[in-house]
Enzyme design. Sequence first.
Site, PDB file in Angstrom:
ATOM      1  N   PRO A  78      16.330  33.537  32.349  1.00 32.07           N
ATOM      2  CA  PRO A  78      17.009  34.592  33.097  1.00 32.07           C
ATOM      3  C   PRO A  78      16.913  34.365  34.607  1.00 32.07           C
ATOM      4  O   PRO A  78      15.884  33.917  35.103  1.00 32.07           O
ATOM      5  CB  PRO A  78      16.221  35.855  32.714  1.00 32.07           C
ATOM      6  CG  PRO A  78      14.853  35.352  32.396  1.00 32.07           C
ATOM      7  CD  PRO A  78      15.044  33.999  31.770  1.00 32.07           C
ATOM      8  N   ARG A 125      29.957  35.943  47.171  1.00 27.72           N
ATOM      9  CA  ARG A 125      30.327  36.170  45.773  1.00 27.72           C
ATOM     10  C   ARG A 125      31.685  36.835  45.570  1.00 27.72           C
ATOM     11  O   ARG A 125      32.345  36.583  44.568  1.00 27.72           O
ATOM     12  CB  ARG A 125      29.228  36.942  45.028  1.00 27.72           C
ATOM     13  CG  ARG A 125      27.977  36.084  44.825  1.00 27.72           C
ATOM     14  CD  ARG A 125      27.001  36.679  43.831  1.00 27.72           C
ATOM     15  NE  ARG A 125      27.575  36.775  42.513  1.00 27.72           N
ATOM     16  CZ  ARG A 125      27.984  37.911  41.948  1.00 27.72           C
ATOM     17  NH1 ARG A 125      27.876  39.058  42.585  1.00 27.72           N
ATOM     18  NH2 ARG A 125      28.498  37.901  40.736  1.00 27.72           N
ATOM     19  N   CYS A 143      35.907  34.208  60.202  1.00 27.31           N
ATOM     20  CA  CYS A 143      37.328  33.994  60.468  1.00 27.31           C
ATOM     21  C   CYS A 143      38.056  33.583  59.193  1.00 27.31           C
ATOM     22  O   CYS A 143      38.536  32.458  59.071  1.00 27.31           O
ATOM     23  CB  CYS A 143      37.493  32.949  61.549  1.00 27.31           C
ATOM     24  SG  CYS A 143      36.851  33.566  63.094  1.00 27.31           S
TER      25      CYS A 143
END
Length: 447
Positions: free
Chosen positions: A290, A329, A360
């Site tokens: 995990p 993400r 940017c």
Amino acid sequence: MKLHGTMRVNGRGYLEIGGCDAVELASRFGTPLYVVDEQLFRENCRAYYRAFTERHGGQVIYAAKTLFTLAVSRLVEEEGLGLDVVSGGELYTAQEAGFPMSRVYFHGNNKSPQELRLALEWRVGRIVVDNLYELELLERLAGELHVRAGVILRLTPGVEAHTHEYVKTGQIDSKFGLVIENGQALEGIKRALASKHLVLHGLHCHIGSQVFELESYAHAVNVMMDFAALVHRETGWAPAELDMGGGLGIYYAAGDEPRPVEEYADVMMQALTERAVAHHLPVPRLLVEPGRSISGPAGTTLYTVGAIKDIPGVRKYVAVDGGMGDNPRLALYQARYEACLANRAGAAPEEVVSVAGKCCESGDMLIWDIRLPRAVPGDILAVSCTGAYNYTMSMNYNRLPRPAMVLAADGRADLIVERETYSDLLRNDLIPARLRRERRLNVASVR
Ligand SMILES: *Cc1c(COP(=O)(O)O)cnc(C)c1O
């Protein structure tokens, strides 16, 4: 925003993590700031340890790629877990932190000879071999160093987890692992068994990440054990260890319904036991890896709100002092997050806004369409569940220094990663002799 772990709203109406006032953390350490809830991180480790090790005699191996620093290594070690590393850099960090190498599992689909040599010299517990090239390379290196290496073979079970395309890993068309269907996996096992310097302990698969359907895991166990039975008929060898990878999904935002770790362990263990008995094979030791489900909910990122751009009838952008540099993400996976204003954590939402970063790139967004109280410049925005795949994926795009990280527990906050400085950004920069000038001139031109 859902409150995780030790989070609460204190008497001042401010968000608190690990007994520390988030607004105070922001002013003391600056923003953006990664805050790790030590108690929650440890509790998540313990839930796994109880479910897999105490209940079923299994081994829990924390995936370093989700969140790893010297201090995090100490937490993982203290909680009795193993460690999954995927590079020389992660291995080096573990070694420097004093993590017991016998509990390290070394992953990766293209480990370099240097990385493998390090792993052999430091006697890592297991090397998870990904492909036939690596098998050959490892055999040669182990021979040169006169050591025997404990290995597990990574297989591609052809199981598709229902998750984002980029985090699926179990399907046949994947860069990871030896394919069962086309005979590669069997070939790998035969070669490992014939090798003089490798000891084959078991088999590994990892079907994907942010997975909610436990049935996918039971199915993967079945596929692996059916294959183990075939291998046993062909070679007489049976795996002593079955490593089922990681991937358990967590709550990021409404709609995510994570399954309890205990259920996850039981579903896999039941499938494993049934299938082993059916095939008259010994029940292998169950290993899990995990990452996100331990580190993810334990992390929160604090930002300071700056420019606010309202396009009436279209959208309101609230920009913060970080973004894709510290959390790529959304840009990578369309990830969703929840957030609150840490300095008005109890306030009711008043409007729908989108949280933008300062890079940017139009794609530099943290959250689309979130309900928040009316934000003003200087507010502290807290984004929850950023513990996994944030700091470890952070970058210096636009030459933004990477944030600091603190470990918060019982009202104490300790710096565990220092904020990068502008001079850190120049650490590896060189000016060739033919471009050199007097430093004096350089300074003058800046002014
Ligand atoms: C990424 C990965 C993990 C951890 O996955 P999580 O979804 O973060 O739990 C475990 N094992 C392997 C081989 C991986 O690639």
